[in-house]
Scaffold this active site. Structure first.
Site, PDB file in Angstrom:
ATOM      1  N   LYS A   1      -7.644   0.146 -10.155  1.00 45.86           N
ATOM      2  CA  LYS A   1      -7.882   1.421  -9.471  1.00 45.86           C
ATOM      3  C   LYS A   1      -6.889   2.483  -9.963  1.00 45.86           C
ATOM      4  O   LYS A   1      -5.719   2.162 -10.177  1.00 45.86           O
ATOM      5  CB  LYS A   1      -7.690   1.189  -7.965  1.00 45.86           C
TER       6      LYS A   1
ATOM      7  N   LYS B   1      -0.213  -4.675  -1.836  1.00 49.22           N
ATOM      8  CA  LYS B   1       1.012  -3.875  -1.767  1.00 49.22           C
ATOM      9  C   LYS B   1       2.252  -4.732  -1.560  1.00 49.22           C
ATOM     10  O   LYS B   1       3.322  -4.434  -2.081  1.00 49.22           O
ATOM     11  CB  LYS B   1       0.924  -2.830  -0.652  1.00 49.22           C
TER      12      LYS B   1
ATOM     13  N   LYS C   1      -1.571   6.333  -7.379  1.00 50.97           N
ATOM     14  CA  LYS C   1      -0.345   7.105  -7.541  1.00 50.97           C
ATOM     15  C   LYS C   1       0.853   6.198  -7.797  1.00 50.97           C
ATOM     16  O   LYS C   1       1.911   6.658  -8.216  1.00 50.97           O
ATOM     17  CB  LYS C   1      -0.097   8.038  -6.351  1.00 50.97           C
TER      18      LYS C   1
HETATM   19  P1  TYM Z   1      -4.644   7.059   0.243  1.00 54.42           P
HETATM   20  O1  TYM Z   1      -3.555   8.036   0.534  1.00 54.42           O
HETATM   21  O2  TYM Z   1      -4.339   5.871  -0.586  1.00 54.42           O
HETATM   22  O3  TYM Z   1      -5.860   7.795  -0.419  1.00 54.42           O
HETATM   23  C1  TYM Z   1      -6.438   8.945   0.171  1.00 54.42           C
HETATM   24  C2  TYM Z   1      -7.939   8.939  -0.046  1.00 54.42           C
HETATM   25  O4  TYM Z   1      -8.210   8.878  -1.447  1.00 54.42           O
HETATM   26  C3  TYM Z   1      -9.080   7.774  -1.705  1.00 54.42           C
HETATM   27  N1  TYM Z   1      -8.717   7.207  -3.004  1.00 54.42           N
HETATM   28  C4  TYM Z   1      -9.582   6.966  -3.975  1.00 54.42           C
HETATM   29  N2  TYM Z   1     -10.911   7.157  -4.056  1.00 54.42           N
HETATM   30  C5  TYM Z   1     -11.529   6.807  -5.196  1.00 54.42           C
HETATM   31  N3  TYM Z   1     -10.861   6.281  -6.278  1.00 54.42           N
HETATM   32  C6  TYM Z   1      -9.534   6.069  -6.229  1.00 54.42           C
HETATM   33  N4  TYM Z   1      -8.893   5.560  -7.278  1.00 54.42           N
HETATM   34  C7  TYM Z   1      -8.834   6.405  -5.037  1.00 54.42           C
HETATM   35  N5  TYM Z   1      -7.534   6.331  -4.657  1.00 54.42           N
HETATM   36  C8  TYM Z   1      -7.482   6.816  -3.404  1.00 54.42           C
HETATM   37  C9  TYM Z   1      -8.838   6.792  -0.585  1.00 54.42           C
HETATM   38  O5  TYM Z   1      -9.948   5.941  -0.404  1.00 54.42           O
HETATM   39  C10 TYM Z   1      -8.625   7.724   0.590  1.00 54.42           C
HETATM   40  O6  TYM Z   1      -9.860   8.125   1.126  1.00 54.42           O
HETATM   41  N6  TYM Z   1      -5.101   4.493   4.451  1.00 54.42           N
HETATM   42  C11 TYM Z   1      -5.462   5.720   3.801  1.00 54.42           C
HETATM   43  C12 TYM Z   1      -5.002   6.965   4.527  1.00 54.42           C
HETATM   44  C13 TYM Z   1      -5.399   7.034   5.951  1.00 54.42           C
HETATM   45  C14 TYM Z   1      -6.682   7.313   6.473  1.00 54.42           C
HETATM   46  C15 TYM Z   1      -6.549   7.307   7.880  1.00 54.42           C
HETATM   47  C16 TYM Z   1      -7.915   7.557   5.875  1.00 54.42           C
HETATM   48  C17 TYM Z   1      -4.577   6.867   7.013  1.00 54.42           C
HETATM   49  N7  TYM Z   1      -5.254   7.031   8.175  1.00 54.42           N
HETATM   50  C18 TYM Z   1      -7.633   7.532   8.742  1.00 54.42           C
HETATM   51  C19 TYM Z   1      -9.006   7.782   6.751  1.00 54.42           C
HETATM   52  C20 TYM Z   1      -8.853   7.762   8.135  1.00 54.42           C
HETATM   53  C21 TYM Z   1      -4.839   5.718   2.421  1.00 54.42           C
HETATM   54  O7  TYM Z   1      -3.909   5.040   2.142  1.00 54.42           O
HETATM   55  O8  TYM Z   1      -5.350   6.606   1.599  1.00 54.42           O
END
Ligand code: TYM
Length: 336
Positions: free
Chosen positions: A198, A115, A201
């Site tokens: 990947k 990032k 968004k």
């Molecule tokens: P974020 O917002 O990027 O994504 C949310 C969830 O979607 C999953 N994900 C994917 N899974 C499969 N293929 C993809 N291309 C893909 N893109 C996103 C992510 O693995 C995630 O499960 N850091 C986290 C948010 C967070 C969180 C937490 C998660 C903050 N605190 C505590 C679990 C527990 C994040 O950026 O997810």
């Protein structure tokens, strides 16, 4: 039967549109956990502002993520749904964890490197300590299970390291060992334009992803336009190994239809991608269409969404406050 249920926590950032990756890698899996666990799902707005967010866009995206969760089957009667900034325990525990985690640990985080890119010095400090806040999200509830996509695995390992170091520094057995729940046929959904990247968004190409705000026609169009190779589909998953785009589409098909990838390979063996993509487009529209339409209906009723988030925050606060009190006690903070 026992009354005791273990606790699940997970979150999604309101930093852009929800994608098919968020749905298949995370949110879809949450739905089935609601009856087995006590479930807490969070729209992580504090995480979102580690990169710049326009305030009005952030407000809208926070509601949209909540709507996406509910439209996908996360039930506010069974789960706590709230946005992170309404519960002070997250930021407060994150500060304590900033003092537990080591710079060396954070330096190894691949998501920060991706990032921040070449301009590390210009990244926000929040982006650097992002994983500490994530650990705080989970551990403020003493949650034990965290359903996420494969890309979050490293962050969850850090969460375990932080819990362990806290316990050993203070000589307590307070924070649990967190277990990642990474399951389903699409734990890492890849870009529709490049099977090695990947689905995200933040990808500048709209055609690289399916958004949960896309309508039926657009979903079908993006699937039909998805990049593939010129070979017919193979009869086994092993034969997909060096065919990243084909493998991705097969995995998406499997996840959307709740089948195994090997099953899909057997069904489509020897067929060309035109037929396969037509069927995948129909499948995607039939699964995602009702979700995106329900989401858009809910976005017209912001009072309803705000009510769910407010009530969720009250319940989340009720759970996290006594845990934070105990943390203060352990750390040695004087309390009134
Ligand atoms: P974020 O917002 O990027 O994504 C949310 C969830 O979607 C999953 N994900 C994917 N899974 C499969 N293929 C993809 N291309 C893909 N893109 C996103 C992510 O693995 C995630 O499960 N850091 C986290 C948010 C967070 C969180 C937490 C998660 C903050 N605190 C505590 C679990 C527990 C994040 O950026 O997810």
């Amino acid at each position: 039967m026992t009354d005791f249920k273990q606790r699940v926590f997970s979150g999604v950032q309101p930093s852009g549109n929800l994608t098919l990756g968020n749905y298949l890698g995370a949110i879809k899996n949450w739905v089935g956990l609601q009856d087995k666990y006590e479930t807490i799902f969070c729209v992580v707005d504090l995480h979102a502002i580690t990169t710049w967010q326009e305030p009005d866009v952030l407000r809208n995206a926070t509601r949209e993520v909540a709507a996406g969760m509910i439209a996908s089957g996360v039930d506010p009667k069974k789960s706590i749904i709230f946005n992170q900034s309404q519960v002070p325990a997250h930021a407060e525990l994150a500060w304590i964890f900033n003092c537990v985690a080591r710079m060396g640990w954070l330096n190894r985080m691949t998501q920060f490197k991706e990032k921040a890119g070449k301009h590390k010095e210009r990244a926000s400090v929040g982006l650097y300590v992002y994983p500490d806040l994530m650990a705080a999200d989970i551990l403020a509830y003493l949650a034990t299970h965290v359903p996420v996509g494969a890309d979050q695995k490293q962050h969850l390992e850090l969460t375990r390291d932080i819990a362990q170091k806290f316990n050993s520094d203070y000589g307590v057995d307070f924070f649990p060992e967190v277990e990642p729940l990474i399951f389903g046929a699409a734990t890492r959904v890849m870009s529709l334009r490049d099977g090695t990247a990947k689905m995200s968004k933040s990808d500048p190409s709209e055609n690289s992803r399916i958004n949960l705000t896309d309508d039926r026609d657009l979903i079908a169009k993006k699937i039909r336009k998805a990049r593939t190779d010129s070979e017919p589909l193979p009869g086994s998953v092993e034969a997909l190994e060096n065919r990243a785009e084909a493998k991705n589409l097969v995995n998406i098909f499997a996840a959307l239809s709740n089948r195994d990838a090997s099953d899909i390979c057997i069904e489509y063996e020897g067929k060309g991608f035109a037929d396969f993509k037509n069927d995948l487009a129909d499948l995607s529209v039939s699964v995602l269409g009702p979700i995106t339409e329900e989401m858009s209906r809910m976005m017209d009723d912001t009072a309803y969404l705000d009510g769910i988030l407010r009530e969720g925050a009250v319940n989340a606060n009720r759970m996290a406050s006594p845990i934070l009190d105990q943390v203060h006690e352990i750390v040695g903070f004087l309390r009134p």
